[in-house]
Motif scaffolding. Sequence first.
Motif, PDB file in Angstrom:
ATOM      1  N   SER A 137      22.477 -40.417 -41.395  1.00 34.83           N
ATOM      2  CA  SER A 137      22.048 -39.759 -40.163  1.00 34.83           C
ATOM      3  C   SER A 137      22.072 -38.253 -40.366  1.00 34.83           C
ATOM      4  N   THR A 138      21.205 -37.553 -39.647  1.00 35.04           N
ATOM      5  CA  THR A 138      21.209 -36.097 -39.713  1.00 35.04           C
ATOM      6  C   THR A 138      20.740 -35.546 -38.369  1.00 35.04           C
ATOM      7  N   GLY A 139      21.142 -34.329 -38.067  1.00 35.93           N
ATOM      8  CA  GLY A 139      20.735 -33.725 -36.799  1.00 35.93           C
ATOM      9  C   GLY A 139      21.466 -32.415 -36.597  1.00 35.93           C
ATOM     10  N   THR A 140      21.281 -31.807 -35.435  1.00 43.25           N
ATOM     11  CA  THR A 140      22.043 -30.588 -35.154  1.00 43.25           C
ATOM     12  C   THR A 140      23.493 -31.000 -34.923  1.00 43.25           C
ATOM     13  N   GLY A 141      24.392 -30.039 -35.062  1.00 40.33           N
ATOM     14  CA  GLY A 141      25.802 -30.319 -34.812  1.00 40.33           C
ATOM     15  C   GLY A 141      25.980 -30.906 -33.420  1.00 40.33           C
ATOM     16  N   ALA A 142      25.312 -30.302 -32.434  1.00 38.11           N
ATOM     17  CA  ALA A 142      25.453 -30.745 -31.042  1.00 38.11           C
ATOM     18  C   ALA A 142      24.939 -32.172 -30.864  1.00 38.11           C
ATOM     19  N   ASP A 143      23.780 -32.477 -31.459  1.00 37.40           N
ATOM     20  CA  ASP A 143      23.217 -33.830 -31.321  1.00 37.40           C
ATOM     21  C   ASP A 143      24.135 -34.875 -31.947  1.00 37.40           C
ATOM     22  N   PRO A 170      26.285 -41.587 -29.685  1.00 32.19           N
ATOM     23  CA  PRO A 170      27.271 -42.660 -29.475  1.00 32.19           C
ATOM     24  C   PRO A 170      27.730 -43.303 -30.789  1.00 32.19           C
ATOM     25  N   ILE A 171      26.798 -43.447 -31.737  1.00 35.44           N
ATOM     26  CA  ILE A 171      27.167 -44.097 -33.008  1.00 35.44           C
ATOM     27  C   ILE A 171      28.153 -43.231 -33.785  1.00 35.44           C
ATOM     28  N   ALA A 189      32.080 -44.042 -34.762  1.00 35.13           N
ATOM     29  CA  ALA A 189      32.509 -44.176 -36.153  1.00 35.13           C
ATOM     30  C   ALA A 189      33.398 -43.017 -36.608  1.00 35.13           C
ATOM     31  N   TYR A 190      33.139 -41.802 -36.111  1.00 36.87           N
ATOM     32  CA  TYR A 190      33.810 -40.639 -36.715  1.00 36.87           C
ATOM     33  C   TYR A 190      34.616 -39.792 -35.754  1.00 36.87           C
TER      34      TYR A 190
END
Length: 233
Positions: free
Chosen positions: A213-219, A224-225, A229-230
Amino acid sequence: MLKAENLNVYYGAIHAIKDVSFEVNEGEIVTLIGANGAGKSTILKTVSGLLSTKTGGVTFMDQSLGKIPPHVIVEKGLAHVPEGRRVFTRMSVEENLEMGGYTQSKADNEKTMEEVYKLFPRLLERRKQVSGTLSGGEQQMLAMGRAMMSKPKLLMLDEPSMGLAPLLVEQIFEIIKSLNSVGTTILLVEQNAQMALSVADRGYVLETGSIISTGTGADLLASPIIKKAYLGG
Ligand code: ATP
C-alpha cells in the motif's frame, strides 16, 4: 531525487525484497513502515550499496548507484543512519562526529559540527565522553549527528525511535522535522507507524518483502486496513 525500481534482493535462497519500487522527491519526508522482518532495513542497505539487487536498481539525482561503492554514495550526498545506532563506542562524541565528516574539508567540518551541537545540545555537553557510555537516546542523537556531518541531501534513518522512552521519541521526531524544514530530504524506516506517518508526506507499507500500500501520511493514518494492522486499532 531517489528512485528505486523493481528491486529483488536475496540472502542466499531467501527472497527478502520482491519487486519493490518507490521514490523520494526532493524536500519530502517519506516513510517505509512494516512489521519485524518485512524487509525495511534490507531496502536501506540496498540503497546505500551494502547489498545488491538481482534486478532493477536505484538512481539518486538521476545517476545510477548500481556499481558505486558505499563510501562514494555518501560523498554524493546520501547518508544512512543504521538500525541500532552503531556509533564507534571507544571513541569520544567529537571523534565520532569527525569520522562522519570525512568527505568534507576541515573548515566545513567545524561549521557543520557547530550546527550539529546546536541541534543536539546534549552532544555538546558530552563531547569528550566515550560514546559507549552514552544512553540509548544520546547514541541515537550521535548517530544522526554523525550522518549530518557529511552534509547529506538525503538522510536515511533506520528505526530512530527503537528502544527510546516516549518523550525522547517525540524529541527525535521533532529533530527529523526540523532537519527536513532546513532542506534535508528524509527516508524514514519505522516500526512506530503512528509517529512515522504523522510526520511523513508519503508512506509505503511493506509486508514480507512487497509493497502492499502507498499514499500520503494522512491517508495511510486514516486507512482502516492500516489502522487495524499497524496502529493497534
Ligand atoms: P526489523 O524491523 O526487525 O529490522 P526489517 O523490516 O528491517 O525488520 P530486514 O532486517 O530487512 O527486515 O529483514 C528482511 C528479511 O530478511 C527477514 O526475513 C530477515 O530474517 C532476512 N534477513 C535479514 N538479514 C539477513 C541476513 N544477513 N541473512 C539472512 N537473512 C537475513
